[in-house]
Design an enzyme around this catalytic site. Structure first.
Site, PDB file in Angstrom:
ATOM      1  N   ASP A  67       0.991  -1.282  -0.199  1.00 10.22           N
ATOM      2  CA  ASP A  67      -0.311   0.038   0.238  1.00 10.22           C
ATOM      3  C   ASP A  67       0.974   0.837  -0.078  1.00 10.22           C
ATOM      4  O   ASP A  67       2.086   1.159  -0.038  1.00 10.22           O
ATOM      5  CB  ASP A  67      -0.646  -0.084   0.987  1.00 10.22           C
ATOM      6  CG  ASP A  67      -0.277  -0.487   2.183  1.00 10.22           C
ATOM      7  OD1 ASP A  67       1.107  -0.525   2.529  1.00 10.22           O
ATOM      8  OD2 ASP A  67      -1.625  -0.927   3.357  1.00 10.22           O
TER       9      ASP A  67
ATOM     10  N   ASP B  67      -7.743  -2.104  13.961  1.00  9.73           N
ATOM     11  CA  ASP B  67      -9.641  -2.149  13.669  1.00  9.73           C
ATOM     12  C   ASP B  67      -9.627  -3.499  12.829  1.00  9.73           C
ATOM     13  O   ASP B  67     -10.616  -3.624  11.778  1.00  9.73           O
ATOM     14  CB  ASP B  67     -10.174  -1.008  12.570  1.00  9.73           C
ATOM     15  CG  ASP B  67      -9.401  -0.719  11.101  1.00  9.73           C
ATOM     16  OD1 ASP B  67      -8.250  -1.575  11.547  1.00  9.73           O
ATOM     17  OD2 ASP B  67      -9.570   0.704  11.084  1.00  9.73           O
TER      18      ASP B  67
ATOM     19  N   HIS C 123      -7.337  -4.172   9.215  1.00  5.60           N
ATOM     20  CA  HIS C 123      -7.853  -3.832   8.301  1.00  5.60           C
ATOM     21  C   HIS C 123      -6.375  -4.573   8.851  1.00  5.60           C
ATOM     22  O   HIS C 123      -5.092  -5.108   8.904  1.00  5.60           O
ATOM     23  CB  HIS C 123      -7.445  -2.331   7.467  1.00  5.60           C
ATOM     24  CG  HIS C 123      -6.087  -1.612   8.889  1.00  5.60           C
ATOM     25  ND1 HIS C 123      -6.605  -0.354   9.789  1.00  5.60           N
ATOM     26  CD2 HIS C 123      -4.971  -1.644   8.638  1.00  5.60           C
ATOM     27  CE1 HIS C 123      -4.663  -0.338   9.559  1.00  5.60           C
ATOM     28  NE2 HIS C 123      -4.168  -0.650   8.974  1.00  5.60           N
TER      29      HIS C 123
ATOM     30  N   GLU D 183      -9.370  -1.155   5.654  1.00  2.56           N
ATOM     31  CA  GLU D 183     -10.704  -0.476   6.185  1.00  2.56           C
ATOM     32  C   GLU D 183     -11.366  -1.263   6.469  1.00  2.56           C
ATOM     33  O   GLU D 183     -12.350  -1.883   5.156  1.00  2.56           O
ATOM     34  CB  GLU D 183     -10.819   0.831   5.687  1.00  2.56           C
ATOM     35  CG  GLU D 183      -9.682   1.095   5.903  1.00  2.56           C
ATOM     36  CD  GLU D 183      -9.065   1.890   7.587  1.00  2.56           C
ATOM     37  OE1 GLU D 183      -8.930   0.492   8.340  1.00  2.56           O
ATOM     38  OE2 GLU D 183      -7.955   2.576   7.639  1.00  2.56           O
TER      39      GLU D 183
HETATM   40  C1  GLP Z   1      -0.754   0.821   8.698  1.00  9.06           C
HETATM   41  C2  GLP Z   1       0.126  -0.504   7.461  1.00  9.06           C
HETATM   42  C3  GLP Z   1      -0.633  -2.178   7.080  1.00  9.06           C
HETATM   43  C4  GLP Z   1      -0.212  -2.032   9.010  1.00  9.06           C
HETATM   44  C5  GLP Z   1      -0.760  -1.662  10.031  1.00  9.06           C
HETATM   45  C6  GLP Z   1       0.065  -2.083  11.506  1.00  9.06           C
HETATM   46  O1  GLP Z   1      -1.948   0.468   8.405  1.00  9.06           O
HETATM   47  N1  GLP Z   1      -0.891  -0.062   5.823  1.00  9.06           N
HETATM   48  O2  GLP Z   1      -0.205  -2.763   5.719  1.00  9.06           O
HETATM   49  O3  GLP Z   1      -0.235  -4.074   8.779  1.00  9.06           O
HETATM   50  O4  GLP Z   1      -0.666  -0.468   9.905  1.00  9.06           O
HETATM   51  O5  GLP Z   1       1.044  -1.497  11.582  1.00  9.06           O
HETATM   52  P1  GLP Z   1       1.631  -2.156  12.401  1.00  9.06           P
HETATM   53  O6  GLP Z   1       2.732  -3.259  11.745  1.00  9.06           O
HETATM   54  O7  GLP Z   1       2.874  -0.889  12.809  1.00  9.06           O
HETATM   55  O8  GLP Z   1       0.810  -1.879  13.950  1.00  9.06           O
END
Ligand code: GLP
Length: 261
Positions: A67, A136, A138, A143
């Protein structure tokens, strides 16, 4: 889904790196799906160390990121292109130009998303997709409410995700972009193997829903219940709400070694 509950991030890093290493030995020109966020960092650190030690090589591999924020300048340190370069790509031996991401600065966003899907397909599809999960539920930036069949497209970030990610923007919520491009849930489901990493109590509910809840767009990660090969690497805190935690532990302890991950 295979659920592996480990003591800490270092153990997660080792096991995640084992999965990537085994793939690259089997298939040196493998296509990797790369997630940003803090969750995969232990895996990237371990892979960087193994690459430096000559134990694994990405020289013939390719990578696609999950992303990207829309509208962040190309040299912005929080653009996911730069984040993945710093966290991983620049620390191993990928050939120049072999890791790409969706273009969040494209003038024609739908065309850029379609081109990204075409590039993944032309590379032969993703062999191993590394994933984190948001609080949440995702995955990527899909989302709650995302179509379970979605492909790469623009999404509006939830306030919760922007709050979660404000820590990367000096705590300034207004600096976090409102939109992103993300591989869709259908794109992620097309990967041949998904390795999802979650650590910390903040992820416990999302992990419980993903593994044990009903499949629903409200918890997008639940779509992975339909995937034939998913490995979930958790620390104890992230596993804290799993109803069948003891069963998962027992299953992993008694797993035949030849199965690998
Ligand atoms: C972001 C990314 C995701 C990731 C998520 C969790 O929003 N787009 O790919 O998995 O956050 O992030 P973290 O691993 O820092 O908790």
């Amino acid at each position: 889904m295979e659920i592996v509950i480990l003591d800490d991030a270092r153990d997660i890093g080792r096991l995640g790196a084992d999965a990537v290493g085994a793939l690259l030995r089997r298939r040196p020109d493998a296509v990797l799906g790369l997630a940003t966020g803090s969750s995969p960092l232990a895996v990237y650190d371990e892979l960087a160390a193994r690459c430096a030690a000559g134990e694994v090589s990405f020289a013939r591999a390719r990578g696609f990121t999950l992303d990207e924020y829309v509208g962040l300048a190309a040299d912005h340190p929080e653009s996911y292109r730069n984040v993945i370069d710093t966290a991983f790509v620049s620390r191993v031996d990928f050939a120049p130009g072999t890791v790409q991401g969706p273009d969040g600065l494209a003038a024609d966003i739908p065309a850029a998303c379609a081109a990204y899907e075409a590039d993944i397909a032309a590379a032969g599809g993703i062999d191993l997709q590394i994933l984190g999960i948001g609080t949440d539920g995702h995955i990527g930036f899909n989302e709650p409410g995302s179509s379970l069949a979605s492909r790469t497209r623009i999404k509006t970030l939830t306030r919760q995700t922007r709050l979660d990610n404000a820590r990367f923007f000096d705590g300034d919520l207004d600096a976090v972009p409102t939109h992103c491009l993300t591989q869709g849930l259908g794109t992620i489901m097309s990967a041949r193997h998904a390795v999802l990493i979650a650590t910390g109590a903040g992820k416990a509910e999302a992990v419980h829903q993903m593994v044990e809840g009903p499949v629903s767009a409200m918890w997008p990660g639940t779509v992975l219940q339909h995937h034939p090969h998913v490995t979930v690497l958790l620390d104890r805190a992230a596993a804290g709400r799993l109803q069948l935690a003891e069963y998962y532990r027992e299953t992993y302890r008694s797993k035949p070694r030849w199965q690998g991950l």
